[in-house]
Design a protein around this motif. Structure first.
Motif, mmCIF file in Angstrom:
data_model
loop_
_atom_site.group_PDB
_atom_site.id
_atom_site.type_symbol
_atom_site.label_atom_id
_atom_site.label_comp_id
_atom_site.label_asym_id
_atom_site.label_seq_id
_atom_site.Cartn_x
_atom_site.Cartn_y
_atom_site.Cartn_z
ATOM 1 N N LEU A 79 36.423 -8.037 31.079
ATOM 2 C CA LEU A 79 35.952 -6.668 30.800
ATOM 3 C C LEU A 79 34.644 -6.769 30.013
ATOM 4 N N ILE A 80 33.574 -6.239 30.579
ATOM 5 C CA ILE A 80 32.309 -6.195 29.835
ATOM 6 C C ILE A 80 31.926 -4.731 29.669
ATOM 7 N N LEU A 81 31.736 -4.333 28.433
ATOM 8 C CA LEU A 81 31.334 -2.955 28.137
ATOM 9 C C LEU A 81 29.882 -2.973 27.661
ATOM 10 N N ALA A 82 29.004 -2.418 28.479
ATOM 11 C CA ALA A 82 27.594 -2.298 28.082
ATOM 12 C C ALA A 82 27.462 -1.034 27.249
ATOM 13 N N THR A 83 27.024 -1.193 26.020
ATOM 14 C CA THR A 83 26.845 -0.022 25.148
ATOM 15 C C THR A 83 25.946 -0.355 23.969
ATOM 16 N N LEU A 84 25.229 0.652 23.488
ATOM 17 C CA LEU A 84 24.505 0.486 22.231
ATOM 18 C C LEU A 84 25.125 1.400 21.185
ATOM 19 N N THR A 85 26.207 2.103 21.578
ATOM 20 C CA THR A 85 26.889 3.008 20.653
ATOM 21 C C THR A 85 28.392 2.704 20.626
ATOM 22 N N PHE A 119 23.865 -1.925 31.770
ATOM 23 C CA PHE A 119 24.809 -2.027 32.886
ATOM 24 C C PHE A 119 24.363 -3.112 33.869
ATOM 25 N N ILE A 120 23.067 -3.200 34.139
ATOM 26 C CA ILE A 120 22.596 -4.213 35.107
ATOM 27 C C ILE A 120 22.759 -5.617 34.503
ATOM 28 N N TYR A 121 22.501 -5.759 33.195
ATOM 29 C CA TYR A 121 22.757 -7.040 32.523
ATOM 30 C C TYR A 121 24.248 -7.410 32.640
ATOM 31 N N ALA A 122 25.116 -6.437 32.415
ATOM 32 C CA ALA A 122 26.563 -6.707 32.448
ATOM 33 C C ALA A 122 27.025 -7.014 33.870
ATOM 34 N N LEU A 123 26.435 -6.307 34.833
ATOM 35 C CA LEU A 123 26.798 -6.535 36.235
ATOM 36 C C LEU A 123 26.424 -7.955 36.656
ATOM 37 N N GLY A 182 21.946 -10.341 44.266
ATOM 38 C CA GLY A 182 20.940 -10.909 43.375
ATOM 39 C C GLY A 182 20.622 -9.966 42.236
ATOM 40 N N ALA A 183 20.032 -10.530 41.186
ATOM 41 C CA ALA A 183 19.613 -9.706 40.048
ATOM 42 C C ALA A 183 18.452 -10.378 39.356
ATOM 43 N N LYS A 184 17.645 -9.561 38.686
ATOM 44 C CA LYS A 184 16.502 -10.083 37.936
ATOM 45 C C LYS A 184 16.527 -9.383 36.589
ATOM 46 N N LEU A 185 16.636 -10.168 35.527
ATOM 47 C CA LEU A 185 16.675 -9.591 34.183
ATOM 48 C C LEU A 185 15.498 -10.102 33.377
#
Ligand code: UT7
Length: 330
Positions: A79-85, A119-123, A182-185
């Motif tokens: 489980l990855i939760l992307a959040t800044l809050t 979200f894209i980082y977590a994905l 694919g992804a690019k971060l």
């Protein structure tokens, strides 16, 4: 050869019941509904009830995604939760979500903060973990209660943000070339001061004076963020297309981070992809940071905008400044 592709098995989203329109905001701060709409494309946003926090919204979005995937909480091992809050600075809100959903204790659970690109980082992170063969089913959530960190007296920021959550369930497929292909971060760490919260962290712990000065609220240099956002999203999209030998006209739908309609229009123009191939819902949500892409993805799927064989491009930027893009073949 056994392929371990990472595919999206289900999506879900959640928005708090309360809708705050531009008209309503114009009653409490020096702004006008027209200014907000013409400068940003936003008409209304959802705002949490006082007793509702990020993990509560994350749980609702996750339940909808699990239902869509026809899986149970017991099936999830990541489980990855992307959040800044997050609900609290410690522990990770992901653990609260795990507990509320009844996800087993053998599941890896953590928060990830890449602001609006979260979200894209977590994905990408979850997808790599699934492709490693060590995890079977992941829940990736973007959830934010931005209403808790905006200064409701600062008209330059408070009109732009909203609350909400979106989630996807990921799993493995032995089919090659499908799912998250694919992804690019990346990040421009020289621009941390464009969008930040000055006090309340380890550099400057909160004091009575810092709170009185409003330094625990988000500060933004809007114009500069705007320029860098367009550049970062354009580059992130171009890079990933090039890496995968795809032309822009092969992308059936772009799901951009929903911050400002003018940013999305500029990116569309640079990429030479018509606006009708961009999914836009920021008129109804405002900027929900890491929740914006998964909410839009869920809406687009349920509106029939994504079909078997389509290639969807996700692209975002956020505080940091971070940026990210991802390609999904359905
Ligand atoms: O996820 C990342 C989050 N951040 C972003 O994506 C933000 C990116 N930036 C933007 O979206 C835009 O820069 C804004 C929407 C924030 C601002 O639009 P702008 O066209 O860059 O306007 P501006 O900042 O240049 O402001 C123009 C005028 C200013 O007045 P003066 O100096 O020209 O007299 C502002 O004080 O508009 C004024 N203004 C407002 N007026 C009415 C700023 N906020 C408001 C407001 N209502 N809410």
């Amino acid at each position: 050869m056994v392929h371990n592709s990472c595919v999206i098995l289900g999506t879900g989203s959640y928005a708090p019941a309360r809708v705050v329109t531009n008209d309503e905001l114009a009653k409490t701060i020096d702004t006008s509904p027209e200014w907000i709409f013409t400068r940003s494309g936003i008409r209304e946003r959802h705002i949490t009830a006082p007793n509702e926090a990020t993990s509560d919204m994350a749980v609702e979005a996750a339940k909808a995604a699990l239902h869509d995937a026809k899986l149970a909480a017991a099936d999830i091992d990541l489980l990855i939760l992307a959040t800044l809050t997050p609900d609290l600075l410690l522990p990770a809100a992901a653990c609260q979500v795990q507990h509320k959903l009844g996800i087993p204790t053998h599941a890896a659970c953590f928060d990830l903060n890449a602001a609006c690109s979260g979200f894209i980082y977590a994905l990408d992170t979850a997808s790599a973990m699934i492709q490693s063969g060590r995890y079977k089913h992941a829940l990736v959530i973007g959830a934010e209660k931005l209403s808790a960190i905006v200064d409701w007296k600062d008209r330059t920021t408070c009109v732009l943000f909203g609350d909400g959550a979106g989630a996807v369930v990921l799993g493995r497929s032995t089919k090659a070339g499908v799912g998250v292909i694919g992804a690019k971060l990346g990040a421009y760490g020289d621009s941390t001061d464009l969008l930040y919260i000055p006090k309340g962290g380890s550099r400057h712990p909160a004091t009575a004076a810092s709170i009185a000065a409003g330094d625990h609220f988000m500060k933004m240099k809007g114009k500069e963020v705007f320029k860098l956002a367009v550049r970062a999203m354009d580059e992130a999209a171009r890079d990933i297309l090039e890496q995968h030998h795809l032309r822009a006209d092969q992308i059936t739908l772009v799901i951009p981070h929903q911050a400002n309609l003018r940013i999305i229009e500029a990116v569309a123009q640079y990429l030479e992809i018509p606006m009708d191939r961009f999914y836009v819902n920021l008129d109804r949500y405002g900027n929900t940071s890491s929740a914006s892409v998964p909410i839009a993805l869920d809406e687009a799927r349920k509106a029939g905008r994504i079909k078997h064989g389509d290639i969807t491009l996700l692209v975002a930027f956020g505080a940091g400044l971070t940026y990210g893009s991802a390609l999904i073949r359905w």
